[in-house]
Design a protein around this motif. Structure first.
Motif, mmCIF file in Angstrom:
data_model
loop_
_atom_site.group_PDB
_atom_site.id
_atom_site.type_symbol
_atom_site.label_atom_id
_atom_site.label_comp_id
_atom_site.label_asym_id
_atom_site.label_seq_id
_atom_site.Cartn_x
_atom_site.Cartn_y
_atom_site.Cartn_z
ATOM 1 N N LEU A 76 20.419 67.230 -34.917
ATOM 2 C CA LEU A 76 21.072 67.968 -35.993
ATOM 3 C C LEU A 76 22.517 68.325 -35.676
ATOM 4 O O LEU A 76 23.349 68.404 -36.578
ATOM 5 N N GLY A 77 22.848 68.516 -34.409
ATOM 6 C CA GLY A 77 24.207 68.900 -34.062
ATOM 7 C C GLY A 77 25.255 67.840 -34.317
ATOM 8 O O GLY A 77 26.457 68.121 -34.286
ATOM 9 N N HIS A 78 24.832 66.597 -34.587
ATOM 10 C CA HIS A 78 25.776 65.508 -34.826
ATOM 11 C C HIS A 78 26.117 65.324 -36.301
ATOM 12 O O HIS A 78 26.940 64.479 -36.646
ATOM 13 N N GLN A 79 25.449 66.080 -37.185
ATOM 14 C CA GLN A 79 25.683 65.954 -38.617
ATOM 15 C C GLN A 79 25.630 67.345 -39.246
ATOM 16 O O GLN A 79 25.183 68.296 -38.617
ATOM 17 N N THR A 80 26.047 67.444 -40.490
ATOM 18 C CA THR A 80 25.882 68.707 -41.193
ATOM 19 C C THR A 80 24.463 68.799 -41.756
ATOM 20 O O THR A 80 23.794 67.786 -41.979
ATOM 21 N N ALA A 81 24.034 70.022 -41.986
ATOM 22 C CA ALA A 81 22.718 70.227 -42.592
ATOM 23 C C ALA A 81 22.633 69.531 -43.945
ATOM 24 O O ALA A 81 21.610 68.927 -44.298
ATOM 25 N N LEU A 82 23.712 69.590 -44.724
ATOM 26 C CA LEU A 82 23.717 68.971 -46.048
ATOM 27 C C LEU A 82 23.543 67.459 -45.954
ATOM 28 O O LEU A 82 22.746 66.868 -46.694
#
Length: 374
Positions: free
Chosen positions: A81-87
């Motif tokens: 998850l830290g490599h992308q946004t939640a959206l």
């Protein structure tokens, strides 16, 4: 009483002498087979900068696997998850869920904070090495520290390439809160302004957290009432800590009334123990490539493995993973998996298998399913 469900974790391994295209086509073929063998779900890992692993874009591959199968659940094990946004993650998986209703799992893992935490670990005196122990028949080896790998110059380069210039991964719990709020449709910023994800809002998704220790992922999964996957195959030393922390933190939710735990295992099954040991022999070389910091190499053949001359340093680097790989005949491996299930009280087992020849990998899953389900 029905047997504990078995599921699959696939890294799309590239065999020595093969190509990424071979690996990806093998993944789709394996998914079709294990669906027929009765496995519950098929998860794709997320790995980067590994010449021997082709699953760098799980959402893309999940779509291909789901389209090639009919009813098996398909998901990520796990999106970092830290490599992308939640959206962006929710939009990807919302798209998949719209196309394949009631079949998509969104497994999430921490990634952005690990390097900073490893630096802190190295800055303090390392803990004394632990000792192996056996808990009701299950081997719990001494812990392995990833700090040196995660703080290497190569890891810093990889981190820089995975993030936008100057970007810092946000807090994992905050990202997870954002994703779940967008999924529910009740996201508000600090000023009260709302936002809605399309696709994504109201998506028919199962959200999971994956973890290798009793740390933040396990505690968050429990506190939020989400299902949790613990990694015996990645970090066998801490699997009992992980499941204990999850259960201690668990609070019933709209998703789950009680804890639900999946536990992973590395497995190679063949008609007899000797054949299985030969097929599994390259595994040590493959793990060595990861832990030495070079990234997973294309999976060697048994002949290449036999030609390698091991040093004691090599053996120490991979001992915990080799000692906890379940290798043998269907009867041998089923007995080991039952022990893992009983000691961890797992509700489901997640099996990962890598062999040089694709046919041997398919056969391993087939033999295990026949033995497990009777």
């Amino acid at each position: 009483m029905p047997s504990t469900p078995l599921s699959v974790l696939d890294l799309s391994p590239v065999p020595a002498g093969g190509t990424v295209g071979d690996a990806l086509r093998n993944t789709i073929d394996l998914a079709r087979h294990v669906e027929q063998f009765g496995y519950r779900r098929y998860w794709l890992a997320e790995h980067h900068f590994a010449p021997g692993v082709a699953s760098a874009a799980p959402a893309v591959l999940i779509g291909q696997v789901a389209a090639a199968t009919s009813h098996i659940r398909v998901g990520s094990g796990a999106v970092q998850l830290g490599h992308q946004t939640a959206l962006s993650v929710l939009e990807q998986f919302g798209t998949l869920a719209a196309l394949h209703p009631d079949r998509i799992d969104l497994g999430l893992g921490r990634s952005g904070q690990r390097r900073a935490e490893a630096a802190k670990e190295l800055a303090t005196a390392p803990p004394p090495p632990g000792e192996a122990r056996v808990v009701d028949g299950l081997l719990i080896p001494p812990p392995f520290s990833f700090a040196k790998i995660l703080t290497s110059p190569r890891a810093a380069l990889h981190t820089a390439l995975l993030h936008q210039p100057g970007a810092q991964p946000p807090d994992f719990a905050e990202q997870l809160d954002d994703l779940l709020a967008l999924l529910r449709g009740d996201y508000r910023d600090t000023t009260g302004l709302d936002a809605h994800a399309t696709p994504g809002e109201g998506a028919d998704l199962q959200v999971w957290l994956l973890g290798s220790s009793g740390g933040e992922s396990a505690r968050l999964a429990g506190a939020l009432g989400l299902p949790f996957a613990a990694n015996y195959h990645v970090s066998p030393a801490t699997v009992l800590d992980a499941v204990a922390a999850y259960r201690a933190a668990f609070r019933p939710s709209a998703t789950l009334a009680e804890p639900y735990v999946v536990v992973s295992a590395d497995v190679v099954v063949a008609p007899d123990d000797a054949t299985a040991r030969r097929l599994a022999a390259p595994y040590g070389l493959w793990v060595r490539s990861i832990r030495s910091g070079q990234g997973a190499i294309p999976f060697p053949s048994p002949e290449q493995a036999a030609a390698h001359r091991w040093t004691q340093e090599d053996r120490d680097l991979v001992a915990d993973r080799l000692d906890t790989q379940f290798v043998g005949s269907p009867e041998t491996v089923a007995a080991l998996l039952r022990t893992l299930r009983d000691v961890t009280a797992a509700d489901e087992l997640l099996v990962t298998t890598i062999t040089h020849a694709h046919a041997d990998r398919v056969r391993s899953f087939e033999l295990l399913a026949k033995e497990w389900h009777g």
